[in-house]
Design a protein around this motif. Structure first.
Motif, mmCIF file in Angstrom:
data_model
loop_
_atom_site.group_PDB
_atom_site.id
_atom_site.type_symbol
_atom_site.label_atom_id
_atom_site.label_comp_id
_atom_site.label_asym_id
_atom_site.label_seq_id
_atom_site.Cartn_x
_atom_site.Cartn_y
_atom_site.Cartn_z
ATOM 1 N N LYS A 154 0.734 -1.240 -0.073
ATOM 2 C CA LYS A 154 -0.104 -0.049 -0.009
ATOM 3 C C LYS A 154 0.712 1.027 0.096
ATOM 4 N N GLY A 155 0.245 2.194 -0.456
ATOM 5 C CA GLY A 155 0.747 3.737 -0.208
ATOM 6 C C GLY A 155 0.501 4.355 1.136
ATOM 7 N N GLU A 156 0.402 5.694 1.067
ATOM 8 C CA GLU A 156 0.027 6.471 2.221
ATOM 9 C C GLU A 156 -1.388 6.272 2.501
ATOM 10 N N GLN A 157 -2.251 6.022 1.638
ATOM 11 C CA GLN A 157 -3.646 5.958 2.086
ATOM 12 C C GLN A 157 -3.817 4.883 3.134
ATOM 13 N N VAL A 158 -2.851 3.782 3.258
ATOM 14 C CA VAL A 158 -3.071 2.837 4.251
ATOM 15 C C VAL A 158 -3.366 3.400 5.732
ATOM 16 N N PHE A 159 -2.830 4.395 5.883
ATOM 17 C CA PHE A 159 -2.971 5.015 7.365
ATOM 18 C C PHE A 159 -4.599 5.162 7.663
ATOM 19 N N GLU A 160 -5.188 5.803 6.648
ATOM 20 C CA GLU A 160 -6.566 5.700 6.825
ATOM 21 C C GLU A 160 -7.483 4.380 6.730
ATOM 22 N N GLU A 161 -7.014 3.696 5.979
ATOM 23 C CA GLU A 161 -7.646 2.366 5.474
ATOM 24 C C GLU A 161 -7.541 1.269 7.048
#
Length: 189
Positions: A154-161
């Motif tokens: 994953k990229g940076e969006q993983v922190f929300e996911e």
């Protein structure tokens, strides 16, 4: 390529893979990685998890694309039975060519969507740059056995996911711009 401790035979096969991908990419546009250096980085990104993963008997890679991470992991883990799921025909054709060219007896290429695969459990389910974590987990559910782990690149969006994964046992491992979401045990949803 930055080196991990892998047998010389693995590096020879990865080099052959790179050359074939460069050739096929000129005609079929399989990946955005257009240079040896760019492909090299994709390969390293794909095999980096071998620094923390234990041996796996079976692997399902959802949306393998031009081979990242599934084909690269299959080359690096010849004892692991790998199923590469790629619905786009030109990419699946390339993957099948690589299987024949490198004589990879541990790889099956499925030119289908994951929803159309035969249901069976896998030890490890991987995916890179396909969709959000929640959707990947839903697609993975039919293939989850008692000890199945999931590894999503994953990229940076993983922190929300990950905010929705409180009931799961997971680890987030970061390297450069990549985040490896390693779900060791799926929680009850």
């Amino acid at each position: 390529m930055k080196k991990l401790k892998l047998p010389d035979e693995v590096y020879k096969k990865l080099d052959s893979f790179t050359k074939s991908l460069m050739d096929w990419n000129k005609v079929h546009n399989l990946t955005g990685a257009k240079t040896y250096e760019a492909i090299d980085e994709q390969i390293y990104d794909s095999i980096y998890p071998l620094t923390f993963l234990s041996k796996q008997n079976s692997l399902l890679d959802i949306g393998t694309g031009a081979g990242f991470p599934g084909m690269i992991l299959a080359i690096a883990m010849p004892e692991t039975e790998c199923t590469l799921c790629e619905p786009l025909r030109k990419r699946a054709s390339f993957l099948k060519f690589i299987v024949r060219e490198l004589e990879l007896t541990n790889v099956t290429v499925e030119a289908n969507r994951v929803e159309d695969l035969e249901v069976r459990p896998y030890d490890l389910i991987t995916s890179r740059a396909v969709t959000d974590t929640k959707t990947l987990i839903e697609w993975s559910r039919p293939f989850i056995g008692e000890n199945t782990q999931m590894l999503f690149y994953k990229g940076e969006q993983v922190f929300e996911e990950v905010k929705g994964l409180e009931s799961c046992k997971y680890e987030l491992i970061s390297r450069d711009q990549r985040n490896y979401l390693w779900i060791k045990k799926l929680g009850v949803s």
